[in-house]
Design a protein around this motif. Structure first.
Motif, PDB file in Angstrom:
ATOM      1  N   GLY A 150      36.257  63.776  84.996  1.00 24.94           N
ATOM      2  CA  GLY A 150      36.146  63.947  83.329  1.00 24.94           C
ATOM      3  C   GLY A 150      34.949  64.036  82.731  1.00 24.94           C
ATOM      4  O   GLY A 150      34.925  63.667  81.363  1.00 24.94           O
ATOM      5  N   ILE A 151      34.139  64.853  83.630  1.00 21.40           N
ATOM      6  CA  ILE A 151      33.481  65.757  82.638  1.00 21.40           C
ATOM      7  C   ILE A 151      33.383  66.130  81.509  1.00 21.40           C
ATOM      8  O   ILE A 151      32.849  65.991  80.448  1.00 21.40           O
ATOM      9  N   SER A 152      34.517  66.636  81.516  1.00 18.29           N
ATOM     10  CA  SER A 152      34.977  68.364  80.339  1.00 18.29           C
ATOM     11  C   SER A 152      34.738  67.628  79.236  1.00 18.29           C
ATOM     12  O   SER A 152      35.168  68.180  78.143  1.00 18.29           O
ATOM     13  N   ASP A 153      35.601  66.554  79.442  1.00 20.09           N
ATOM     14  CA  ASP A 153      36.364  66.010  77.983  1.00 20.09           C
ATOM     15  C   ASP A 153      35.139  65.428  77.004  1.00 20.09           C
ATOM     16  O   ASP A 153      35.274  64.767  76.189  1.00 20.09           O
ATOM     17  N   ALA A 154      34.101  64.500  77.808  1.00 17.35           N
ATOM     18  CA  ALA A 154      33.259  64.274  77.782  1.00 17.35           C
ATOM     19  C   ALA A 154      32.119  65.334  77.180  1.00 17.35           C
ATOM     20  O   ALA A 154      31.323  65.080  75.473  1.00 17.35           O
ATOM     21  N   VAL A 155      31.769  66.488  77.000  1.00 19.04           N
ATOM     22  CA  VAL A 155      30.884  67.691  76.654  1.00 19.04           C
ATOM     23  C   VAL A 155      31.470  69.008  76.191  1.00 19.04           C
ATOM     24  O   VAL A 155      30.806  68.863  75.423  1.00 19.04           O
ATOM     25  N   VAL A 156      32.691  69.215  76.585  1.00 21.73           N
ATOM     26  CA  VAL A 156      33.035  70.151  75.726  1.00 21.73           C
ATOM     27  C   VAL A 156      33.320  70.642  74.203  1.00 21.73           C
ATOM     28  O   VAL A 156      34.000  69.277  73.739  1.00 21.73           O
ATOM     29  N   GLY A 157      32.332  71.782  73.644  1.00 21.67           N
ATOM     30  CA  GLY A 157      32.520  71.208  71.823  1.00 21.67           C
ATOM     31  C   GLY A 157      31.606  70.592  71.805  1.00 21.67           C
ATOM     32  O   GLY A 157      31.684  70.222  70.580  1.00 21.67           O
ATOM     33  N   LYS A 158      30.393  69.660  72.408  1.00 16.88           N
ATOM     34  CA  LYS A 158      29.150  68.939  71.688  1.00 16.88           C
ATOM     35  C   LYS A 158      28.258  69.823  71.522  1.00 16.88           C
ATOM     36  O   LYS A 158      28.278  70.750  72.197  1.00 16.88           O
ATOM     37  N   SER A 159      27.201  70.248  70.318  1.00 17.55           N
ATOM     38  CA  SER A 159      26.516  70.331  70.761  1.00 17.55           C
ATOM     39  C   SER A 159      25.319  70.105  71.979  1.00 17.55           C
ATOM     40  O   SER A 159      25.450  68.620  72.663  1.00 17.55           O
ATOM     41  N   LEU A 160      24.761  71.234  72.435  1.00 21.28           N
ATOM     42  CA  LEU A 160      23.779  70.881  74.006  1.00 21.28           C
ATOM     43  C   LEU A 160      22.697  69.876  73.626  1.00 21.28           C
ATOM     44  O   LEU A 160      22.772  69.478  74.307  1.00 21.28           O
ATOM     45  N   ASP A 161      22.271  70.154  71.980  1.00 18.21           N
ATOM     46  CA  ASP A 161      21.467  68.828  71.537  1.00 18.21           C
ATOM     47  C   ASP A 161      22.041  67.678  71.961  1.00 18.21           C
ATOM     48  O   ASP A 161      21.413  66.515  72.641  1.00 18.21           O
ATOM     49  N   ASP A 162      23.490  67.282  71.861  1.00 20.38           N
ATOM     50  CA  ASP A 162      24.044  66.063  71.863  1.00 20.38           C
ATOM     51  C   ASP A 162      24.232  65.596  73.272  1.00 20.38           C
ATOM     52  O   ASP A 162      25.051  64.626  73.350  1.00 20.38           O
TER      53      ASP A 162
END
Length: 164
Positions: A123-135
């Motif tokens: 599930g991690i890809s959906d949670a972080v891909v496309g987000k700013s590294l800061d977020d």
């Protein structure tokens, strides 16, 4: 029978002032601790649910997209389970300060950790891909909450390595 005793006003004021001063002191220390880095040669200790991380840059391209240098970064994050410590490896690809790819691998030493790490990885890809590294910071992914501590620790190390 309970007997109430009157406290002189001067003592109440002094006690209140001491309480306020103590809170201000604690607040000042807390604010400092968040931004401080450990002294050279020391490592921060982890509490029961927080993770610790170690990292290495792999294949960083050297192109800057803003705050972070574009590239692929890898770090390990360790987290504590009731059965003992576990470690995961996190690889993030960063382009223009955003996460464009994520890969998490683990070698769990316990059966329950294997289940939770597998759920987290799914599930991690959906949670972080496309987000700013800061977020990028997760609490619970696909029912796994402890693995998040190791992931977040690894991401902190990656942020440090990727800083332009």
């Amino acid at each position: 029978m309970i007997r109430a005793t009157a406290v002189p006003r001067s003592l109440r004021v002094t006690a209140a002032a001491a309480s306020v001063a103590g809170l201000a002191l604690l607040a000042g220390c807390a604010g400092q601790a968040e931004g401080e880095q450990p002294a050279s040669g020391t490592t921060p200790s982890a509490d029961a649910t927080a993770g610790t991380g170690s990292s290495s840059s792999s294949g960083s391209s050297g192109t800057t997209g803003g705050t972070y240098t574009d590239g692929t970064y890898t770090a390990e994050g360790t987290y504590q389970t009731p059965e003992g410590p576990e470690t995961i490896t996190v690889t993030l690809t960063v382009e223009s300060d955003a996460v464009t790819a994520v890969e998490v691998t683990g070698e769990p030493t316990r059966r329950e950790s294997k289940q939770y790490q597998s759920q987290f990885i799914g599930g991690i890809s959906d949670a972080v891909v496309g987000k700013s590294l800061d977020d990028v910071k997760v609490d619970r992914v696909a029912g796994s909450s402890l693995t998040s501590g190791g992931f977040n620790a690894a991401v902190e190390e990656i942020r440090t390595d990727a800083a332009a």
